[in-house]
Design a protein around this motif. Sequence first.
Motif: not given
Length: 225
Positions: A141-156
């Motif tokens: 991923a890149d910086d355009e996926h920041e929101f998605l990454l923040r969401r995913l980091a809460r789960h794993a």
Amino acid sequence: MNAATPFAELLAATSYSFLRGASHPADMVAQAIALGHRGIGIADRNTVAGVVRAHVALRDARAQAAAEGHGDLGFRLVVGARLVFADGTPDIVAYPMTRHGWGRLTRLLTLGNRRAEKGECLLHLADLIEHAQELLLIAVADDEHEFLLRRLARHAPLWIAATMARRGDDRRRLARQQALARRTGIPLLATCDALYATPEQRPLHDVISCIREGTTIAEAGTRLL
């Protein structure tokens, strides 16, 4: 390789990534050992089909090393899957931490396979979040996926793959990823995103890429990786 700078390639595709990877799992394992890597992660596209051949290759390499008096190779094989999504989510490599995690990953892949025609796998981000327990994740991923990454980091547990693609913008892209890692607290992970084992297999991979893209070597241009 210098023992002070250990490395393990964790985004290695094999020929089980149809029309993406060019090398047999055994070739990937053998080359990683030859290069002095500490291990390798086999992660094919929406499949774990290469796991048996990869483990057999490592078993044989260990037996040969023992027979030659070299002792333990100190090499580790990890097997997961590179999850490719149908909803715009970037590719995410998933590695099970436990037997339970392996069950979660295989159930996730089964879910995607049942939704699609034979040979395809239809996955969405919500599917991964539902099955993320006991998985380690690496996002391509890149910086355009920041929101998605923040969401995913809460789960794993999550890392961001940092790869030198050699396309002219590597410094700028890596600087953006470093800034993203600082903002989100999600660490970067160095990877080659390997698609074949040795330089000699590059022509084969070029042919495979042309078949996938429906073009010729002469016209493929930057579509060759």
